[in-house]
Motif scaffolding. Structure first.
Motif, short mmCIF file in Angstrom:
data_model
loop_
_atom_site.label_atom_id
_atom_site.label_comp_id
_atom_site.label_asym_id
_atom_site.label_seq_id
_atom_site.Cartn_x
_atom_site.Cartn_y
_atom_site.Cartn_z
N LYS A 16 -21.04 7.10 10.09
CA LYS A 16 -22.49 7.77 9.64
C LYS A 16 -22.24 8.71 8.53
O LYS A 16 -22.92 9.09 7.63
CB LYS A 16 -22.52 8.84 11.18
N THR A 17 -20.62 8.67 8.19
CA THR A 17 -20.32 8.99 6.79
C THR A 17 -21.24 8.18 5.49
O THR A 17 -22.14 8.28 4.74
CB THR A 17 -18.66 9.16 6.57
N VAL A 18 -20.68 6.76 5.37
CA VAL A 18 -21.14 6.18 4.09
C VAL A 18 -22.36 5.33 4.79
O VAL A 18 -23.54 5.23 3.84
CB VAL A 18 -20.54 4.17 4.88
N SER A 19 -23.24 5.19 6.05
CA SER A 19 -24.35 5.62 5.93
C SER A 19 -25.23 6.88 5.48
O SER A 19 -26.20 6.55 4.30
CB SER A 19 -25.14 5.44 7.15
N ALA A 20 -25.37 7.79 5.53
CA ALA A 20 -25.61 9.12 4.57
C ALA A 20 -25.58 9.05 3.49
O ALA A 20 -26.88 9.56 2.47
CB ALA A 20 -25.06 10.65 5.47
N ILE A 21 -24.28 8.67 2.74
CA ILE A 21 -24.15 8.38 1.28
C ILE A 21 -25.31 7.67 1.19
O ILE A 21 -25.92 8.05 0.02
CB ILE A 21 -22.22 8.38 0.99
N LEU A 22 -25.37 6.05 1.49
CA LEU A 22 -25.82 5.46 1.24
C LEU A 22 -27.21 5.68 1.22
O LEU A 22 -28.10 5.53 -0.10
CB LEU A 22 -25.90 3.76 1.59
N LYS A 23 -27.83 6.13 1.96
CA LYS A 23 -29.42 6.81 2.12
C LYS A 23 -29.78 7.76 1.00
O LYS A 23 -30.35 7.43 0.79
CB LYS A 23 -29.94 7.11 3.25
N ILE A 81 -20.37 11.60 -11.01
CA ILE A 81 -19.95 12.15 -9.99
C ILE A 81 -19.03 10.84 -8.79
O ILE A 81 -19.96 10.17 -8.19
CB ILE A 81 -20.53 12.92 -9.23
N LEU A 82 -17.88 11.77 -8.87
CA LEU A 82 -16.78 11.26 -7.66
C LEU A 82 -16.93 11.90 -6.15
O LEU A 82 -15.74 13.11 -6.48
CB LEU A 82 -16.06 10.57 -8.53
N ILE A 83 -16.85 11.07 -5.27
CA ILE A 83 -17.48 12.21 -3.88
C ILE A 83 -15.87 10.69 -3.69
O ILE A 83 -16.10 10.38 -3.44
CB ILE A 83 -18.48 11.76 -3.55
N SER A 84 -14.81 12.15 -3.14
CA SER A 84 -14.41 11.71 -2.16
C SER A 84 -14.25 12.45 -0.74
O SER A 84 -13.62 13.82 -0.53
CB SER A 84 -12.74 12.13 -3.21
N ILE A 85 -13.43 11.97 0.71
CA ILE A 85 -13.71 12.05 1.50
C ILE A 85 -12.49 12.10 2.05
O ILE A 85 -12.45 10.22 2.14
CB ILE A 85 -15.18 12.02 2.35
N ILE A 86 -12.04 12.00 3.25
CA ILE A 86 -11.10 11.97 4.05
C ILE A 86 -12.17 12.34 5.39
O ILE A 86 -12.12 13.48 5.65
CB ILE A 86 -9.79 12.68 4.27
N VAL A 87 -11.90 10.80 6.50
CA VAL A 87 -12.42 11.37 7.58
C VAL A 87 -12.19 11.01 9.06
O VAL A 87 -11.20 9.31 8.49
CB VAL A 87 -14.18 10.88 7.68
N ARG A 88 -12.13 11.22 10.19
CA ARG A 88 -11.90 10.62 11.50
C ARG A 88 -12.30 9.44 11.31
O ARG A 88 -13.51 8.41 11.00
CB ARG A 88 -11.77 11.09 12.23
N ASP A 89 -11.80 7.51 12.27
CA ASP A 89 -11.78 6.52 12.14
C ASP A 89 -13.55 6.67 12.94
O ASP A 89 -14.76 5.89 12.76
CB ASP A 89 -11.35 5.86 13.22
#
Length: 87
Positions: free
Chosen positions: A71-78, A58-66
């Motif tokens: 916190k987005t990357v660490s949530a995905i990695l964990k 599954i490919l997840i695509s997210i656009i977030v503020r800087d």
């Protein structure tokens, strides 16, 4: 604004979704994707040989503020880590 894309295992999708919601990421898009892996095995199911070199993910695509990138990357990695080859 940053665009974050992650390719994860199908079995870890619910864990990643819950982790993103806990990190206050309320909207993202996802797609079913397939890739070609290094290992190739022939499996037989009801007399039909299947090639297992095609890997479903599954490919997840997210656009977030800087300010939300870390916190987005660490949530995905964990949430997506399994410790196996292919993470």
């Amino acid at each position: 604004m940053k665009k974050i894309e992650a390719i994860i295992r199908r079995t870890k999708f619910d864990d990643v979704k819950d982790a993103l919601l806990e990190a206050d990421i309320e909207w993202f898009s996802y797609y079913d994707v397939r890739g070609v892996g290094k290992s190739r095995q022939g499996r037989i199911y009801r007399g039909v040989v299947y090639d297992t070199s095609c890997i479903e993910r599954i490919l997840i695509s997210i656009i977030v503020r800087d300010k939300n990138v870390e916190k987005t990357v660490s949530a995905i990695l964990k949430a997506a880590k399994t410790g196996e080859i292919g993470d």
